[in-house]
Design an enzyme around this catalytic site. Structure first.
Site, PDB file in Angstrom:
ATOM      1  N   ALA A 128      39.451  44.361  51.072  1.00 46.43           N
ATOM      2  CA  ALA A 128      38.606  45.600  51.490  1.00 46.43           C
ATOM      3  C   ALA A 128      37.935  46.302  49.992  1.00 46.43           C
ATOM      4  O   ALA A 128      36.726  46.713  50.151  1.00 46.43           O
ATOM      5  CB  ALA A 128      39.314  46.592  52.294  1.00 46.43           C
ATOM      6  N   TYR A 129      38.934  46.474  49.109  1.00 48.38           N
ATOM      7  CA  TYR A 129      38.212  47.243  47.791  1.00 48.38           C
ATOM      8  C   TYR A 129      36.965  46.309  47.252  1.00 48.38           C
ATOM      9  O   TYR A 129      36.116  46.844  46.834  1.00 48.38           O
ATOM     10  CB  TYR A 129      39.365  47.318  46.889  1.00 48.38           C
ATOM     11  CG  TYR A 129      38.858  47.658  45.432  1.00 48.38           C
ATOM     12  CD1 TYR A 129      38.624  48.841  45.166  1.00 48.38           C
ATOM     13  CD2 TYR A 129      39.031  46.637  44.509  1.00 48.38           C
ATOM     14  CE1 TYR A 129      38.557  49.344  43.766  1.00 48.38           C
ATOM     15  CE2 TYR A 129      38.652  47.042  43.251  1.00 48.38           C
ATOM     16  CZ  TYR A 129      38.261  48.163  42.698  1.00 48.38           C
ATOM     17  OH  TYR A 129      37.803  48.669  41.591  1.00 48.38           O
ATOM     18  N   LEU A 130      37.087  45.020  47.152  1.00 46.41           N
ATOM     19  CA  LEU A 130      35.890  44.504  46.640  1.00 46.41           C
ATOM     20  C   LEU A 130      34.687  44.278  47.490  1.00 46.41           C
ATOM     21  O   LEU A 130      33.557  44.447  47.061  1.00 46.41           O
ATOM     22  CB  LEU A 130      36.329  42.772  46.440  1.00 46.41           C
ATOM     23  CG  LEU A 130      37.503  42.703  45.205  1.00 46.41           C
ATOM     24  CD1 LEU A 130      37.758  41.235  45.016  1.00 46.41           C
ATOM     25  CD2 LEU A 130      36.964  43.088  43.880  1.00 46.41           C
TER      26      LEU A 130
END
Length: 218
Positions: A128-130
């Site tokens: 999700a961060y990427l």
């Protein structure tokens, strides 16, 4: 030169603030907690209290007005869930870019992440961060009103910097001390010839100023 840094209490940001203040720049850092202000003052930066998860574009533009450059170094941080990757790593980055446009601050440097991609697959928080970082990068790169540079460091380390890096469009995976990330950011901020570039950064064998001049000349 006046530089405003979003995420002013981050581990990269505090290092960057010390470098910029040490060379004579006027530095301000956006923080969300008044308890962080003393650390910014110790680094030579002016603390600006503002929560990028709830602020309006105009509120952020107000603190950016008069700046020569803006640096987005904010992040939800380790231990946060997927929801805050969306509200900080994507939405706050978009807000900061829109505010820079409104304030007329063209030079815009983004601290992203290696592998950032809005279409990155996976269900883990890091996935999700990427995706969030990738979506934010794509938005910034769509703005003709900004002279943007996106920096994507490799795996971050807290050991002392070496001053030697590899800075290219594609470097492959690797580690980079936060000291060296800050040093590269300090060079990028006032190297407008790097505008329009997305760069990966890992440890290497080239002195930071030479590495930045090299990519600026390509």
């Amino acid at each position: 030169m006046r530089i405003v840094i979003a995420g002013g209490h981050g581990r990269i940001a505090l290092r960057l603030e010390r470098l910029l203040a040490g060379r004579g720049d006027e530095v301000a850092g956006i923080i969300r907690s008044g308890g962080q202000a003393a650390d910014l003052r110790d680094a030579g930066a002016e603390p600006l209290l503002l929560d990028l998860e709830s602020a309006s574009v105009e509120e952020v533009a107000e603190v950016l007005r008069g700046a020569d450059a803006a640096v987005f170094a904010a992040g939800a941080g380790p231990g946060s869930g997927a929801a805050r990757k969306e509200t900080v790593d994507r939405a706050a980055a978009v807000l900061f870019a829109d505010a820079a446009v409104r304030a007329g601050v063209r030079r815009h440097v983004v601290v992203s992440a290696m592998g950032a991609d809005p279409a990155h697959p996976g269900d883990e928080v890091f996935d999700a961060y990427l995706r969030a970082k990738g979506a934010a990068d794509a938005y910034v790169r769509s703005l003709d009103a900004l002279d943007w540079t996106v920096l994507r460091p490799g795996r971050l380390a807290d050991g002392p910097g070496t001053g030697l890096v590899r800075l290219e469009a594609r470097t492959g995976r690797g580690e980079i001390p936060r000291d060296d990330v800050a040093a590269v950011l300090a060079e990028l901020v006032d190297t407008s010839a790097t505008a329009g570039l997305t760069l990966e950064l890992i440890g290497g064998s080239t002195p930071v100023p030479v590495a930045v001049k090299s990519v600026a000349g390509n």
